[in-house]
Design an enzyme around this catalytic site. Sequence first.
Site: not given
Ligand code: F6P
Length: 320
Positions: A11, A129, A171, A169, A103, A72, A127, A125
Site C-alpha cells: 500500500g 505495524d 489492517r 484503517m 511487512d 502486489r 499502519d 505504511t
Molecule cells: O496497509 C495499508 C492499508 O491501507 C491498510 O490499512 C488496509 O487494510 C489496506 O492497506 C487496504 O489495502 P487496499 O488498498 O489493497 O484495499
Amino acid sequence: IKTIGVLTSGGDAPGMNAAVRAVVRTGIYYGLKVMGIRKGYAGLLNGDMEEMTLRSVGDIIHRGGTILQTARSAEFNSEAGVKKAISIAKVFGLDALIVIGGDGSYRGARDLANQGFPVICIPGTIDNDIASTEYTIGFDTALNTVQDAIDKIRDTAYSHERCSVLEVMGRHAGYIALNVAISGGAEAVILPEKEFDIDRDIIKPIIEGRNRGKKHYLVIIAEGVGGAVEIAKYIEEKTDIKTRATILGHIQRGGSPTVYDRVMASRMGAYAVKLLKEGKINRVIALQKGVITDFDINEALQMKKTIDEEMVELNKILAL
Ligand code: F6P
C-alpha cells in the site's frame, strides 16, 4: 556497490516520495547510479525501470502516493519468481535494492536477501505495524487526516447530539485507532489487539457519559475489528441515541505528507544509502527511542510489536 535500485511496494503511504527522493539524491551524491523501479516487485519482474537523475525527483517531496507507483505481485511470491527477479536485476546491473514498504514488502526483500541479492528496507505504511520500528513513514500523515475528519464529524455530532462511530484503517493493527482515539477525545476505542465486550466497552461508557451530562459521543473502531455499521445500529438500539457510522477508507492513504513524515522519510532514505555505501546489506531501517538504527532483515521479521497498554488506559481515563 555501484548501482542500486529503489522501489515502493504494498500500500502506498504519504512520505514515500520523500524517501525515494532521499535515496536518489544521496545515492548520486555518493557517486552511485540509481535505478527507479516502477510498480514494486511486479515492475522488477518486468524490467520496468529507468535511471533516476537529480531532476527526476524534483517537485515530489510534498506529494502523496508514490511516483514510482506500487503493486502486489503474485508471481514474486514463489521461489521461481524471486530467482527470476534476481536475474532481471542483474541484467540491469543492479548490485542492491532499496525497498520502501510494509511487512509484506519486507518479506519479499528477505526472500531476495536469502537468495543472495543484497537489500535494504525502509518502513513505509500508514499502519505503523512493522515490529522492528517504532515508526513507519506515512503514519503521522494518516493520523492527521483522520483527526481532520474527526473534527468535522464532531461538529455535526454536537449539533445533533448524536453518537458517531468511525472505522479507521490499520489492517490487523490498532495503532491508528488508538492514537486518534486519544487525539480525538473518543468515548471508546475497539482494537484488534484487545478482546472486547460491546456492552462493557462501548454502551457502558456512553450511558455513563450521558448521565454525567455528555451530549455527543465518538467511538473509534479499528478496521481489524470492523463492523462499524452494525455497531452503530446496536448503540442506537441500546441507548436511544441517534448514531451514525463513517468508514473513512482510502482517504487515509492520500494527501501531502506532514513535516514529520517528510523529515523521517528523508532521514531514513539517506540512512539506507549510507548503509550500502559502508558495505552493510540485508538490513532494515528502524526508529528506536527516537534514534534511526538498523537490524538484520531476518531478525527484524522475527520481532513482535504490542499495543501500548498505558495509552489504552489513558484513553479510558480521558474519556470520563
Ligand atoms: O496497509 C495499508 C492499508 O491501507 C491498510 O490499512 C488496509 O487494510 C489496506 O492497506 C487496504 O489495502 P487496499 O488498498 O489493497 O484495499
